[in-house]
Design a protein around this motif. Structure first.
Motif, PDB file in Angstrom:
ATOM      1  N   SER A 124      -4.184  -1.497  -8.979  1.00 55.35           N
ATOM      2  CA  SER A 124      -5.108  -2.396  -8.732  1.00 55.35           C
ATOM      3  C   SER A 124      -6.108  -2.419  -9.920  1.00 55.35           C
ATOM      4  O   SER A 124      -6.753  -3.088  -9.791  1.00 55.35           O
TER       5      SER A 124
ATOM      6  N   THR B  98      -3.069   0.452  -3.772  1.00 52.06           N
ATOM      7  CA  THR B  98      -2.889  -0.267  -3.552  1.00 52.06           C
ATOM      8  C   THR B  98      -1.533  -1.437  -4.700  1.00 52.06           C
ATOM      9  O   THR B  98      -2.167  -0.233  -6.045  1.00 52.06           O
TER      10      THR B  98
ATOM     11  N   ARG C 166       0.972  -1.380  -0.188  1.00 48.96           N
ATOM     12  CA  ARG C 166       0.007   0.124   0.316  1.00 48.96           C
ATOM     13  C   ARG C 166       1.062   0.770  -0.198  1.00 48.96           C
ATOM     14  O   ARG C 166       1.646   1.443   0.681  1.00 48.96           O
TER      15      ARG C 166
END
Length: 149
Positions: free
Chosen positions: A108, A84, A20
């Protein structure tokens, strides 16, 4: 001019890990500062080493270090604070006494954000560059990578 052949990677030796984006990794615009991608590469190498038994601590226990002598980083898309990402790390099947890692970072949405490469050489405890694979690494290649020449 002859086109450079793509690297042959150890297909069975890849590592993927998620991360993250933290606030301290971004610039004033809220996107990952370009220098932090090198840290993500480090995270990928460390995860790879832990998974396959060739971590920095394993190398050090064998009496060697593996300094980085080359880094390549190509940015494709930005990552932003709170998003992320996933880093995929692969080891190149190199005939030379060095470790070449290839990295692909995805967002992501599975879009390529960044690609890169690092090259590390083997240096013994006396500070001498190893021109051939050290015994411990050759044995590792043979056992983990499946009898690679």
């Amino acid at each position: 001019m002859k086109r450079k052949e793509p690297y042959k990677i150890f297909e069975q030796l890849t590592m993927s890990c998620d991360f993250r984006v933290r606030f301290n990794e971004t610039d004033p615009l809220g996107i990952v500062w370009h220098g932090n991608y090198i840290k993500y590469f480090e995270d990928g190498r460390e995860a790879f080493g832990r998974k396959y038994g060739i971590s920095y601590l394993d190398v050090q226990a064998a009496g060697y270090t593996t300094p980085i002598v080359r880094t390549v980083c190509e940015h494709k898309l930005p990552l932003r604070y709170g998003e992320t990402g996933r880093i995929e790390t692969a080891l190149v099947d190199s005939p030379a006494a060095k470790m070449i890692f290839l990295f692909t970072i995805y967002n992501s949405n599975n879009e390529v954000v960044c690609t890169g490469e690092t090259t590390q050489v083997f240096v013994d405890a006396a500070g001498e560059l190893s021109l051939a694979y050290p015994g411990f690494f050759q044995r590792w290649r043979e056992s983990v990578a499946g009898n690679v020449q």
